[in-house]
Write a protein that holds these residues in place. Sequence first.
Motif, PDB file in Angstrom:
ATOM      1  N   ARG A 166       0.625  -4.632   2.892  1.00 33.16           N
ATOM      2  CA  ARG A 166       1.792  -3.829   3.244  1.00 33.16           C
ATOM      3  C   ARG A 166       1.997  -2.693   2.238  1.00 33.16           C
ATOM      4  O   ARG A 166       2.329  -1.561   2.604  1.00 33.16           O
ATOM      5  CB  ARG A 166       3.044  -4.712   3.298  1.00 33.16           C
ATOM      6  N   ALA A 169      -0.463  -0.005   2.909  1.00 32.48           N
ATOM      7  CA  ALA A 169      -0.089   0.702   4.135  1.00 32.48           C
ATOM      8  C   ALA A 169       0.949   1.778   3.854  1.00 32.48           C
ATOM      9  O   ALA A 169       0.942   2.844   4.477  1.00 32.48           O
ATOM     10  CB  ALA A 169       0.424  -0.291   5.176  1.00 32.48           C
ATOM     11  N   GLU A 170       1.846   1.513   2.905  1.00 34.78           N
ATOM     12  CA  GLU A 170       2.871   2.510   2.551  1.00 34.78           C
ATOM     13  C   GLU A 170       2.228   3.789   2.018  1.00 34.78           C
ATOM     14  O   GLU A 170       2.788   4.882   2.168  1.00 34.78           O
ATOM     15  CB  GLU A 170       3.824   1.928   1.504  1.00 34.78           C
ATOM     16  N   THR A 172      -0.351   5.141   3.181  1.00 37.67           N
ATOM     17  CA  THR A 172      -1.011   5.862   4.274  1.00 37.67           C
ATOM     18  C   THR A 172      -0.015   6.619   5.150  1.00 37.67           C
ATOM     19  O   THR A 172      -0.418   7.200   6.168  1.00 37.67           O
ATOM     20  CB  THR A 172      -1.788   4.884   5.175  1.00 37.67           C
ATOM     21  N   LYS A 173       1.250   6.624   4.793  1.00 42.32           N
ATOM     22  CA  LYS A 173       2.300   7.207   5.643  1.00 42.32           C
ATOM     23  C   LYS A 173       1.938   8.628   6.088  1.00 42.32           C
ATOM     24  O   LYS A 173       1.570   9.475   5.275  1.00 42.32           O
ATOM     25  CB  LYS A 173       3.623   7.215   4.881  1.00 42.32           C
ATOM     26  N   GLY A 174       2.034   8.854   7.392  1.00 41.29           N
ATOM     27  CA  GLY A 174       1.780  10.176   7.938  1.00 41.29           C
ATOM     28  C   GLY A 174       0.316  10.536   8.099  1.00 41.29           C
ATOM     29  O   GLY A 174      -0.014  11.681   8.414  1.00 41.29           O
ATOM     30  N   THR A 175      -0.579   9.554   7.908  1.00 40.52           N
ATOM     31  CA  THR A 175      -2.017   9.808   8.042  1.00 40.52           C
ATOM     32  C   THR A 175      -2.581   9.000   9.211  1.00 40.52           C
ATOM     33  O   THR A 175      -1.866   8.231   9.859  1.00 40.52           O
ATOM     34  CB  THR A 175      -2.772   9.408   6.761  1.00 40.52           C
ATOM     35  N   THR A 178      -4.971   3.264   8.462  1.00 39.71           N
ATOM     36  CA  THR A 178      -4.088   2.108   8.577  1.00 39.71           C
ATOM     37  C   THR A 178      -4.598   0.962   7.704  1.00 39.71           C
ATOM     38  O   THR A 178      -5.798   0.833   7.460  1.00 39.71           O
ATOM     39  CB  THR A 178      -3.967   1.603  10.026  1.00 39.71           C
ATOM     40  N   ASN A 249       0.251  -0.464  11.916  1.00 39.88           N
ATOM     41  CA  ASN A 249       0.017  -0.216  10.487  1.00 39.88           C
ATOM     42  C   ASN A 249       1.028  -1.024   9.670  1.00 39.88           C
ATOM     43  O   ASN A 249       2.199  -1.124  10.035  1.00 39.88           O
ATOM     44  CB  ASN A 249       0.166   1.280  10.178  1.00 39.88           C
ATOM     45  N   GLY A 250       0.549  -1.606   8.577  1.00 41.97           N
ATOM     46  CA  GLY A 250       1.429  -2.410   7.726  1.00 41.97           C
ATOM     47  C   GLY A 250       1.808  -3.734   8.343  1.00 41.97           C
ATOM     48  O   GLY A 250       2.771  -4.377   7.929  1.00 41.97           O
TER      49      GLY A 250
END
Length: 263
Positions: A166, A169-170, A172-175, A178, A249-250
């Motif tokens: 998790r 995953a944070e 990767t935000k906006g990409t 995943t 994702n996450g």
Amino acid sequence: MDLQLENKLVVVTGSTSGIGKGIVKSFLQEGAKVVVNGRTKSRVDETVNELSVFGKVYGIAGDVSNPVEAQEFIVQIKEIGEVDVLVNNMGVFEVKDFEDVTDEEWMHYFNVNVLSAVRLSRSFLPEMLKRNTGRIINIASEAGVKPLPQMIPYSVSKTALISLSRGLAELTKGTNVTVNSVLPGPTWTEGVESYMVGASKAENEELESYTENYFKKNEPTSLIQRFATVEEVADTVVFLASNKASAINGNAQRVEGGIIRSL
């Protein structure tokens, strides 16, 4: 369903047997190129020879719980190409009373089950983010959510792996990258079969009847009341790696037959 995984480079650690080997096979059947990994060259070569009929398989031996060997493993992978999917599957477990587990054994669990995933993710995630494409999938366990009293160090390490997933995953935000974890429940692997054979003999019961009664006695909350197959777990991993799952994702994806009684 076309999962659009053809010619993608996939790395699966701890993949010479069990769930890891099943994951390799499922990716190959989708047209991906897959790196098989294990601690010994003989086991890796044997697996490559067996699975090469399904597609392009590379074999790289190395203990990724060892920092030096992990770095050598990473270098060899980069010589093959850019990693599209990283599956951190390597892990160990043992049934043992809590009071008998030493500090050294606790550290071993974290080094194998958590830090091996940290090492590889630390290397490949930045490259995925730079290319704006990629998947990391960490194989955790239902024990990470429902700790098992007979395997507390294993359970704690899997909880950490879910948290790691998790956290990554944070990043990767906006990409289009995943990171997810997969939580298998009891799955019929070679190791589980060996354990069940020994347990049934200890109880002086036929393996078939012992297996049939296992869930009634030990996992009464299971909704499927059977062991998951390796293929069922592997196919879940492959789907999460595909473009069809780009909105997932996450997530901690459970494949445990409903054992965890929660919403």
